[in-house]
Design an enzyme around this catalytic site. Structure first.
Site, PDB file in Angstrom:
ATOM      1  CD  GLU A   1      18.693   3.105  40.736  1.00 41.53           C
ATOM      2  OE1 GLU A   1      19.112   4.141  40.193  1.00 41.53           O
ATOM      3  OE2 GLU A   1      17.812   2.389  40.229  1.00 41.53           O
TER       4      GLU A   1
ATOM      5  CD  GLU B   1      13.714   2.726  41.276  1.00 40.00           C
ATOM      6  OE1 GLU B   1      14.104   2.851  40.089  1.00 40.00           O
ATOM      7  OE2 GLU B   1      14.122   3.437  42.203  1.00 40.00           O
TER       8      GLU B   1
HETATM    9  O1  IFM Z   1      13.747   7.510  37.781  1.00 38.24           O
HETATM   10  C1  IFM Z   1      14.753   6.613  38.101  1.00 38.24           C
HETATM   11  C2  IFM Z   1      14.837   6.426  39.607  1.00 38.24           C
HETATM   12  O2  IFM Z   1      15.012   7.628  40.284  1.00 38.24           O
HETATM   13  C3  IFM Z   1      15.978   5.509  39.964  1.00 38.24           C
HETATM   14  N1  IFM Z   1      15.916   4.285  39.187  1.00 38.24           N
HETATM   15  C4  IFM Z   1      15.702   4.368  37.775  1.00 38.24           C
HETATM   16  C5  IFM Z   1      14.511   5.254  37.475  1.00 38.24           C
HETATM   17  C6  IFM Z   1      14.276   5.326  35.956  1.00 38.24           C
HETATM   18  O3  IFM Z   1      15.388   5.872  35.312  1.00 38.24           O
END
Ligand code: IFM
Length: 396
Positions: free
Chosen positions: A154, A306
């Protein structure tokens, strides 16, 4: 609902959020000096309890695990690499393989070694050769065990939080130059590390994990809102993907929800009665389908690196998982080459500036599985779901 053979069903975590005592990192330093509201402490103690984590993955019935390697552990001082840490990661990856769990390894998930932060971190062009050197050590150590790689997690969120909002280290709000430079150096670092990986292992699959929150017009009829959404989307999330596209073997997608954009409020959560998570994020599974279709146009494999929900009492997570799986299946039916799904997260972990207040885990920090983990395991083991399950969660 059924998925292609070999579909990867996993859970995702990140080192600083679960390992604990990441003492050589910039986050640890900011936590200890009170510049961040919550200390991460021993987190889920996964630095020591990683075998328990693998047992948990097997118990749920998952065949993949996305984890990150912590730069600050591997290179706690500039140019000094820690053999014990490298061996520990190798042992973990070997154990995952023995358990029949495909590892996906992230090389950078938000945290930096302190020494790097003291030299300007990702805003200093020197980060690129430093990142390549660190990655090279890790690759030499585990290349035979890992096919799926995420170079950087990210970058758009990291740049925004660090240099626009200023909530995360180095906490420099309004530093537009830092923002642009971080994104530029992340793209360069990715390209160079992807070359290394391909030399080390010709079948390596390399991507970044992109946070994509589709920006949509708050008032769909308003040309101003439409323009804001379009430009914001291009500036905030589209550019990084396009910059790195030739160096992506697949596209990693972190999807949680959408953002509505409109005048005079630049960004807001939607009005109306849609359900929200504990974090206040709107539950918007249709957005996953839309983003998958959009990424599908690049004609590369896509993997959801994710997707998950802060839900302490686990009353929303079951339906959330099923609804998002349904949208994944729709995208596959429409031709998107989707290879897997990593649920965020395996454990209730350290949620950055929110500390331990948000519960994203399929299991608690004590490794007690939530009911949704059992449901997710049923889907993973069956590589799909029967109509009765879909009916129970009223997903069409
Ligand atoms: O916990 C985070 C992760 O580290 C990166 N993506 C979003 C998740 C939830 O906020």
């Amino acid at each position: 609902m059924s998925f292609p053979d070999g579909f990867l069903w996993g859970a995702a975590t990140a080192a600083h959020q679960i390992e604990g005592n990441n003492v050589h990192s910039d986050w640890w330093q900011a936590e200890q000096t009170g510049r961040l509201p919550h200390p991460s402490g021993s987190a889920c103690d996964s630095w020591n309890r990683w075998r328990d984590d693998i047992r948990l993955l097997s118990e749920i019935g998952l065949n993949a695990y996305r984890l990150s390697i912590e730069w600050a552990r591997v290179e706690p001082y500039a140019g000094r690499f820690d053999r014990v840490a490298l061996d520990r990661y190798r042992a973990q990856l070997e154990a995952l393989r023995r358990a029949g769990i495909e590892p996906l390894v992230t090389l950078h998930h938000f945290t930096n070694p302190r020494w790097l932060a003291e030299r300007g971190g990702w805003s200093n062009p020197d980060v690129v050769p430093r990142f390549v050197e660190y990655a090279g050590r890790v690759i030499d150590q585990v290349k035979d065990l890992v096919r799926w790689w995420v170079t950087i997690n990210e970058p758009s969120i990291l740049a925004f939080k660090s240099y626009i909002e200023g909530a995360w280290p180095p906490q420099e709000p309004g530093n537009l130059r830092g923002y642009v430079r971080l994104l530029r150096h992340a793209a360069r670092g990715h390209v160079r590390v992807s070359r290394l990986l391909r030399r080390a292992r010709p079948d390596a699959m390399v991507s970044m994990a992109f946070a994509i929150w589709p920006l949509q017009a708050l008032r769909p009829w308003s040309p101003i809102d439409q323009a804001m959404a379009f430009v914001g989307d291009w500036l905030w999330q589209g550019r990084v993907i396009r910059r790195t596209l030739p160096a992506l073997d697949w596209i990693g997608l972190n999807y949680y929800s959408r953002t509505l954009v409109g005048w005079p409020r630049p960004s807001t959560t939607p009005p109306g009665s849609r359900e929200r998570t504990d974090f206040g994020w709107e539950i918007y599974p249709e957005g996953l389908y839309a983003v998958l279709r959009r990424l599908g146009r690049f004609k590369k494999p896509v993997l959801i690196t994710e997707n998950g929900i802060a839900d302490a009492d686990d009353d929303q997570r079951p339906a959330y998982i099923v609804a998002h799986a349904r949208q994944m299946q729709r995208a596959i039916e429409d031709g998107v080459d989707l290879r897997g799904y990593m649920h965020w997260s395996l454990l209730d972990n350290f949620e950055w500036a929110e500390g331990y207040e948000q519960h994203f885990g399929l299991a608690t920090r004590d490794r007690v599985l939530r009911p949704s983990a059992r449901l997710y395991g049923r889907i993973a083991r069956a590589n799909g779901a029967a109509d009765d399950l879909l009916g129970t969660f009223s997903v069409t």
